[in-house]
Structures are given as C-alpha cells and as structure tokens.
Design a protein around this motif. Sequence first.
Motif, PDB file in Angstrom:
ATOM      1  N   ALA A  33     129.826  93.371  72.044  1.00  0.00           N
ATOM      2  CA  ALA A  33     129.198  94.219  70.963  1.00  0.00           C
ATOM      3  C   ALA A  33     130.116  94.343  69.563  1.00  0.00           C
ATOM      4  O   ALA A  33     131.203  94.793  70.170  1.00  0.00           O
ATOM      5  N   VAL A  34     129.745  93.770  68.177  1.00  0.00           N
ATOM      6  CA  VAL A  34     131.092  93.819  67.179  1.00  0.00           C
ATOM      7  C   VAL A  34     131.461  95.096  66.790  1.00  0.00           C
ATOM      8  O   VAL A  34     132.509  96.399  66.590  1.00  0.00           O
ATOM      9  N   LEU A  35     129.499  95.808  67.321  1.00  0.00           N
ATOM     10  CA  LEU A  35     129.421  97.949  66.499  1.00  0.00           C
ATOM     11  C   LEU A  35     129.453  98.205  67.712  1.00  0.00           C
ATOM     12  O   LEU A  35     128.097  97.359  68.109  1.00  0.00           O
ATOM     13  N   ALA A  36     129.407  99.231  68.267  1.00  0.00           N
ATOM     14  CA  ALA A  36     128.706 100.271  68.918  1.00  0.00           C
ATOM     15  C   ALA A  36     127.278 101.006  67.950  1.00  0.00           C
ATOM     16  O   ALA A  36     127.581 101.568  67.253  1.00  0.00           O
ATOM     17  N   ASP A  37     126.070 100.833  68.963  1.00  0.00           N
ATOM     18  CA  ASP A  37     125.404 101.312  68.341  1.00  0.00           C
ATOM     19  C   ASP A  37     124.951 102.908  68.698  1.00  0.00           C
ATOM     20  O   ASP A  37     125.193 103.115  69.668  1.00  0.00           O
ATOM     21  N   PRO A  38     125.482 103.521  68.129  1.00  0.00           N
ATOM     22  CA  PRO A  38     125.130 104.742  68.109  1.00  0.00           C
ATOM     23  C   PRO A  38     124.583 106.017  68.541  1.00  0.00           C
ATOM     24  O   PRO A  38     124.131 107.032  69.011  1.00  0.00           O
ATOM     25  N   VAL A  39     123.325 105.476  68.992  1.00  0.00           N
ATOM     26  CA  VAL A  39     121.721 105.485  69.030  1.00  0.00           C
ATOM     27  C   VAL A  39     121.079 105.035  70.091  1.00  0.00           C
ATOM     28  O   VAL A  39     121.295 105.752  71.240  1.00  0.00           O
ATOM     29  N   LYS A  40     121.358 103.533  69.942  1.00  0.00           N
ATOM     30  CA  LYS A  40     120.901 103.470  71.572  1.00  0.00           C
ATOM     31  C   LYS A  40     121.439 102.605  72.562  1.00  0.00           C
ATOM     32  O   LYS A  40     122.496 102.656  72.007  1.00  0.00           O
ATOM     33  N   GLY A  41     121.004 102.136  73.297  1.00  0.00           N
ATOM     34  CA  GLY A  41     121.129 102.056  74.517  1.00  0.00           C
ATOM     35  C   GLY A  41     121.957 102.829  75.683  1.00  0.00           C
ATOM     36  O   GLY A  41     121.590 103.825  75.864  1.00  0.00           O
ATOM     37  N   PRO A  42     121.958 102.551  77.242  1.00  0.00           N
ATOM     38  CA  PRO A  42     121.488 103.221  77.658  1.00  0.00           C
ATOM     39  C   PRO A  42     123.191 104.289  78.005  1.00  0.00           C
ATOM     40  O   PRO A  42     124.056 104.215  77.915  1.00  0.00           O
ATOM     41  N   ARG A  43     122.376 105.567  78.866  1.00  0.00           N
ATOM     42  CA  ARG A  43     122.503 107.236  78.724  1.00  0.00           C
ATOM     43  C   ARG A  43     122.629 107.613  80.257  1.00  0.00           C
ATOM     44  O   ARG A  43     121.307 106.976  80.958  1.00  0.00           O
TER      45      ARG A  43
ATOM     46  N   ASP B 215     114.610 110.837  84.955  1.00  0.00           N
ATOM     47  CA  ASP B 215     115.386 110.994  83.885  1.00  0.00           C
ATOM     48  C   ASP B 215     115.173 112.005  82.677  1.00  0.00           C
ATOM     49  O   ASP B 215     113.410 112.705  82.352  1.00  0.00           O
ATOM     50  N   LEU B 216     115.974 112.141  81.585  1.00  0.00           N
ATOM     51  CA  LEU B 216     115.085 113.431  80.604  1.00  0.00           C
ATOM     52  C   LEU B 216     115.084 112.180  79.240  1.00  0.00           C
ATOM     53  O   LEU B 216     115.938 111.198  78.617  1.00  0.00           O
ATOM     54  N   GLU B 217     114.183 112.154  79.222  1.00  0.00           N
ATOM     55  CA  GLU B 217     113.229 112.018  77.767  1.00  0.00           C
ATOM     56  C   GLU B 217     114.116 112.047  76.912  1.00  0.00           C
ATOM     57  O   GLU B 217     113.982 113.569  76.397  1.00  0.00           O
ATOM     58  N   LEU B 218     114.845 110.800  75.789  1.00  0.00           N
ATOM     59  CA  LEU B 218     114.793 111.922  73.930  1.00  0.00           C
ATOM     60  C   LEU B 218     114.085 111.055  73.447  1.00  0.00           C
ATOM     61  O   LEU B 218     113.398 109.965  73.538  1.00  0.00           O
ATOM     62  N   ASP B 219     114.204 111.676  72.363  1.00  0.00           N
ATOM     63  CA  ASP B 219     113.850 111.286  71.121  1.00  0.00           C
ATOM     64  C   ASP B 219     113.870 109.758  70.874  1.00  0.00           C
ATOM     65  O   ASP B 219     115.119 109.369  70.625  1.00  0.00           O
ATOM     66  N   GLU B 220     112.822 109.111  70.203  1.00  0.00           N
ATOM     67  CA  GLU B 220     113.017 107.651  70.178  1.00  0.00           C
ATOM     68  C   GLU B 220     113.310 107.655  68.932  1.00  0.00           C
ATOM     69  O   GLU B 220     114.073 108.936  67.690  1.00  0.00           O
ATOM     70  N   PRO B 221     114.563 106.271  68.555  1.00  0.00           N
ATOM     71  CA  PRO B 221     114.740 105.389  69.563  1.00  0.00           C
ATOM     72  C   PRO B 221     115.670 105.777  70.812  1.00  0.00           C
ATOM     73  O   PRO B 221     116.597 104.383  71.283  1.00  0.00           O
ATOM     74  N   ALA B 222     116.368 106.898  70.913  1.00  0.00           N
ATOM     75  CA  ALA B 222     117.103 107.079  71.701  1.00  0.00           C
ATOM     76  C   ALA B 222     116.584 106.327  73.437  1.00  0.00           C
ATOM     77  O   ALA B 222     115.294 107.149  73.481  1.00  0.00           O
ATOM     78  N   ASP B 223     117.720 105.825  74.100  1.00  0.00           N
ATOM     79  CA  ASP B 223     117.366 105.651  75.852  1.00  0.00           C
ATOM     80  C   ASP B 223     117.015 106.973  76.313  1.00  0.00           C
ATOM     81  O   ASP B 223     117.928 107.717  76.605  1.00  0.00           O
ATOM     82  N   PRO B 224     116.529 107.252  77.818  1.00  0.00           N
ATOM     83  CA  PRO B 224     116.792 108.144  78.514  1.00  0.00           C
ATOM     84  C   PRO B 224     117.503 108.008  79.873  1.00  0.00           C
ATOM     85  O   PRO B 224     118.805 107.238  79.411  1.00  0.00           O
ATOM     86  N   VAL B 225     118.484 109.185  79.192  1.00  0.00           N
ATOM     87  CA  VAL B 225     119.222 109.571  80.182  1.00  0.00           C
ATOM     88  C   VAL B 225     118.573 109.625  81.711  1.00  0.00           C
ATOM     89  O   VAL B 225     118.007 110.184  82.757  1.00  0.00           O
ATOM     90  N   HIS B 226     119.818 108.679  82.719  1.00  0.00           N
ATOM     91  CA  HIS B 226     119.481 108.046  84.109  1.00  0.00           C
ATOM     92  C   HIS B 226     120.428 109.131  84.925  1.00  0.00           C
ATOM     93  O   HIS B 226     121.552 109.385  84.218  1.00  0.00           O
TER      94      HIS B 226
END
Length: 194
Positions: free
Chosen positions: A61-71, A138-149
């Motif tokens: 990816a050209v830019l990393a999304d600061p919020v979305k993406g697997p954690r 899993d730890l659910e986070l506020d949208e649009p963030a993905d949960p922490v696995h």
Amino acid sequence: MADVLPLVEARLRTALGEPDARAAVTFLGTDRIEVLRFQEGDIIRYATLGMSAQPMSDPTAVLADPVKGPRAELILSIRSGVADTDKVLRPLAVLAASPQVEGVIVAPGASLDVGEPLWPGAPFTSVLVAEPGGLVEDLELDEPADPVHFLPLLPMTPNEAAWKRVHGAQALQERWLTNGTDLRDPARTSVPLD
C-alpha cells in the motif's frame, strides 16, 4: 481514536489474571513493545502488549491506514520449570515488532522465525500462528477499527517448520493432534513427519 493498549491490557488481565512480570523492548524506529508474563499453575503465558497500537498494513500500500487494518497481540503458553523460558521475551518482542519493521501482516497459519532458539537450548526457532478466540476473546474496537485478535503461538522445530512450508499449517496441526503432541512442553522433540 482512544489509545488501544489500556483496553488490550485490561482484556489480558480479565482473561489471564494479574501479570507477575513485565518487560519492555524498543527497537529503533518502532513503538515500545511490552511482554507480560502470567503464571497459572504449571503454565506460563507470555503476552505481547504494543503490537496492536497500530493496525497492520499491506506492505504494497502507498499509504498505511491509521485506523483500519488487522490488529493483534501474540500469546505463547509454555510449561514452567523445565527450561529458562523467560529469555523468550526479546524474541517475542521481535515478532511483535515485525509488522512495523518488516511491513508483514501476522495472521493465523503464518510461520514466524527468529533465526535463533526462542530461549537458551530451545529446540524451536520459529512459531506457527494459531487461530484466535480460544484463550483470550477478541477485543472489539469502535468502528471503523478492526478488532484486536489475540493470536496463540505454537513453537515449531526446524523440521516441523520445513514440513509445514510443504504441507501447510492445517496438516501440521493435524499431525500434532494425531500424535498427542504437548505443544506447551519446552523440551519436546519434533513430531514424526514421515
């Protein structure tokens, strides 16, 4: 978005109890990674804290999304009293920093190799990343963030790692299951692979 790490630590404490030790490692150009140690009977669990602060991003990816993406955070469970497994803290921190350093996405089925024994005299230099959801939910986070696995790590001997590259993670896990392999034994030998 609120800082994720206090929520992650709270989830770990809820699932595993109070940590009896913690260590921090900082690698040049990365955020600090902590490793917490939890003792439960004869099982020691090492859990990373810091890997989930930023989402893992596709290295192309050209830019990393600061919020979305697997954690994710990593958890290693080992039987105590057999080996000096506390030396696994640095290799675990190295694995937890790999998304920041190498731009990899750590996911179930992946092999992670530290290139040296996980602790002094360990027959393992790599781990298989297992499916989340068993030990720590899993730890659910506020949208649009993905949960922490919370991803369990299963130590692999060099022979098992090579066999897994050919046959896949599922086949290796089935081999372990069929042979009744104690994956928490820090001194176990390789499962029969013929």
